[in-house]
Design an enzyme around this catalytic site. Sequence first.
Site, mmCIF file in Angstrom:
data_model
loop_
_atom_site.group_PDB
_atom_site.id
_atom_site.type_symbol
_atom_site.label_atom_id
_atom_site.label_comp_id
_atom_site.label_asym_id
_atom_site.label_seq_id
_atom_site.Cartn_x
_atom_site.Cartn_y
_atom_site.Cartn_z
ATOM 1 N N PHE A 188 0.861 -1.192 0.000
ATOM 2 C CA PHE A 188 0.000 0.000 0.000
ATOM 3 C C PHE A 188 0.891 1.234 0.000
ATOM 4 O O PHE A 188 1.779 1.366 0.838
ATOM 5 C CB PHE A 188 -0.933 0.040 1.219
ATOM 6 C CG PHE A 188 -1.892 1.202 1.124
ATOM 7 C CD1 PHE A 188 -3.035 1.112 0.346
ATOM 8 C CD2 PHE A 188 -1.624 2.395 1.770
ATOM 9 C CE1 PHE A 188 -3.906 2.200 0.213
ATOM 10 C CE2 PHE A 188 -2.478 3.489 1.649
ATOM 11 C CZ PHE A 188 -3.623 3.387 0.870
ATOM 12 N N ASP A 208 9.293 2.602 1.672
ATOM 13 C CA ASP A 208 8.099 3.296 2.147
ATOM 14 C C ASP A 208 7.974 2.988 3.635
ATOM 15 O O ASP A 208 7.506 1.921 4.026
ATOM 16 C CB ASP A 208 6.861 2.826 1.370
ATOM 17 C CG ASP A 208 5.582 3.509 1.847
ATOM 18 O OD1 ASP A 208 5.596 4.118 2.932
ATOM 19 O OD2 ASP A 208 4.564 3.412 1.134
ATOM 20 N N LYS A 236 2.859 8.779 8.757
ATOM 21 C CA LYS A 236 1.938 8.490 9.855
ATOM 22 C C LYS A 236 2.415 8.948 11.241
ATOM 23 O O LYS A 236 1.833 9.833 11.830
ATOM 24 C CB LYS A 236 1.598 7.002 9.862
ATOM 25 C CG LYS A 236 0.712 6.619 8.670
ATOM 26 C CD LYS A 236 0.097 5.254 8.817
ATOM 27 C CE LYS A 236 -1.026 5.020 7.845
ATOM 28 N NZ LYS A 236 -0.632 4.498 6.537
HETATM 29 C C1 LIG Z 1 -0.897 4.883 5.165
HETATM 30 C C2 LIG Z 1 0.169 4.573 4.192
HETATM 31 C C3 LIG Z 1 0.369 5.376 3.047
HETATM 32 C C4 LIG Z 1 -0.555 6.515 2.691
HETATM 33 O O1 LIG Z 1 -0.498 7.551 3.602
HETATM 34 P P1 LIG Z 1 -1.636 8.705 3.568
HETATM 35 O O2 LIG Z 1 -1.173 9.669 4.613
HETATM 36 O O3 LIG Z 1 -2.935 8.044 3.882
HETATM 37 O O4 LIG Z 1 -1.609 9.287 2.203
HETATM 38 C C5 LIG Z 1 1.434 5.067 2.230
HETATM 39 N N1 LIG Z 1 2.254 4.045 2.494
HETATM 40 C C6 LIG Z 1 2.099 3.248 3.568
HETATM 41 C C7 LIG Z 1 3.072 2.148 3.830
HETATM 42 C C8 LIG Z 1 1.042 3.480 4.455
HETATM 43 O O5 LIG Z 1 0.862 2.674 5.506
#
Ligand SMILES: *Cc1c(COP(=O)(O)O)cnc(C)c1O
Length: 398
Positions: free
Chosen positions: A138, A223, A252
Site C-alpha cells: 500500500f 516506504d 503516519k
Molecule cells: C498509510 C500509508 C500510506 C498513505 O499515507 P496517507 O497519509 O494516507 O496518504 C502510504 N504508504 C504506507 C506504507 C502506508 O501505511
Amino acid sequence: MLTEELMQGAQKYLMDTYTRYPLALARGQGTRVYDVEGREYLDFLAGVAVNVLGHCHPKVTQALQQQALRLVHTSNLFYTEPQVKLARTLADHSFADKVFFSNSGAEANEAAIKLARRWAHTKDGAGRFEIVSMLNSFHGRTLATLTATGQEKVQQGFEPLPEGFPHVPFNDVDALASAVSAKTAAVLVEPVQGEGGVRVATPAFLQACRDITKERGALLIFDEVQTGIGRTGRLFAYEHFGVIPDIMTLAKGLGCGMPIGACLATDEVATVFTPGSHGSTLGGNPLACAAALAVLEVILEDMDILGHCTEMGEYFMKGLKDLQGRCPVITDVQGLGLMIGIEVTMDARELVHDLRKRGILINATSERKLRFVPPLIVTHAEIDRVVTTLGDVIEARR
Ligand SMILES: *Cc1c(COP(=O)(O)O)cnc(C)c1O
C-alpha cells in the site's frame, strides 16, 4: 452532538469514501479515547498507526500551542526555523542528507516516485522510468501511488492508470530479479507491509532489493510511512535489516496526528530536484514541523520509548502466540515491534466489532486479518487485556 446525529450528518454531508464504525470520538489521552457519550476505549488502532506517543502527549500539545501563537503558515517561499530543525534532525538520525516535506504519506511517495524518475531520466534518459513495487503493498491514493499499490481493489474504476508500475510478489527474490531491468528507475517496498495485512520482509529479500537495484543502476525506495518513527522498535525499520535505501518516505507517526509527510534522500539523489521540479504549498509548514520536532525529541531524548516498544512488541507477540496455541482459528501471528497482525479463519470484521463493544479499538486489514498498532507507550496490563478479550470474543463466536 451525539453519535446518532453525527452519523446522520456525515451521511448527508460527507462523501462516502469510508466504512466508519458507529462511534463518534470526542477526546483522547494517552492510550485511551472517549466517545461523545463519555465511554472509554483502549486504542490499539491509534489513528491507523499514527499516534505513536498516544493521544495529546503533553510535549506535542505544548509545542503545538506555542507554535500556534507564533506562526502557523508561511509557504515555502520563506525559511522557518521548525522546518530547518526538523529536516536536520531527520538527516542526523538517518542515512539521508536531505528532506522534502509533504502533508501525507501518499504525497511523500509521490515525491519519491518523481525524484526517482527524474534521477533516472537525468542519468540514463527517458527509457528508465519503471517503479517496481510489491503485491499486497500500500502506497497511497493518488493516481501514481494507487498504481504502485499492489491491490486491484484500490485501482478499480480509475483507469487508465499511469504507465510503468510492474508488481512482483513480496519476499520473492527470483520474481524481483526478473522484474528489475534497464527500464527500472526504482524498487519501492515497505520493510513491513501494513495496509495489505501485516507481513514482515525477509532480510534476504530486502538485501536482494538493495543488491539488484545497485547492480542494475536503479534506486531503492523504502516506504516507511507506517514503519517509521519508532513503530517497529527502531526509529526506522530499515535499521533492523542493515539495508540502506536511497530514498525513504515517512508520514503516519511523524506528526503524531498533525498532517505531515517527508521524502528523504541521499545528497546524490536529491540534487536532481531543482527549484520548480516539485512543491507543496502547505508541506512542512511551521505548525506541522513543530509537532514533528516535538515527537522526535521525545523519542530521541527518552531512548527508553524504543526499548519499551521492543519489549511490549515481544510481550504482545508472545501473548498472541500463546492464544494461537489455545485457539486454532488463529492461523498466523507476525509483526515487528508494535506493528502486529494475525490471520483468523473467521470473519475478522466481526471480531473488530465484538472488541469495540468491549471497549477496545483495533481494525481488520481484510476479511481474515486483524492489525494491532497501539501507541508505543502501551503497558503490559493493556496488552494482557487485549489478548484476554480477543480470546473471549473468539470463544463466544465459536
Ligand atoms: C498509510 C500509508 C500510506 C498513505 O499515507 P496517507 O497519509 O494516507 O496518504 C502510504 N504508504 C504506507 C506504507 C502506508 O501505511
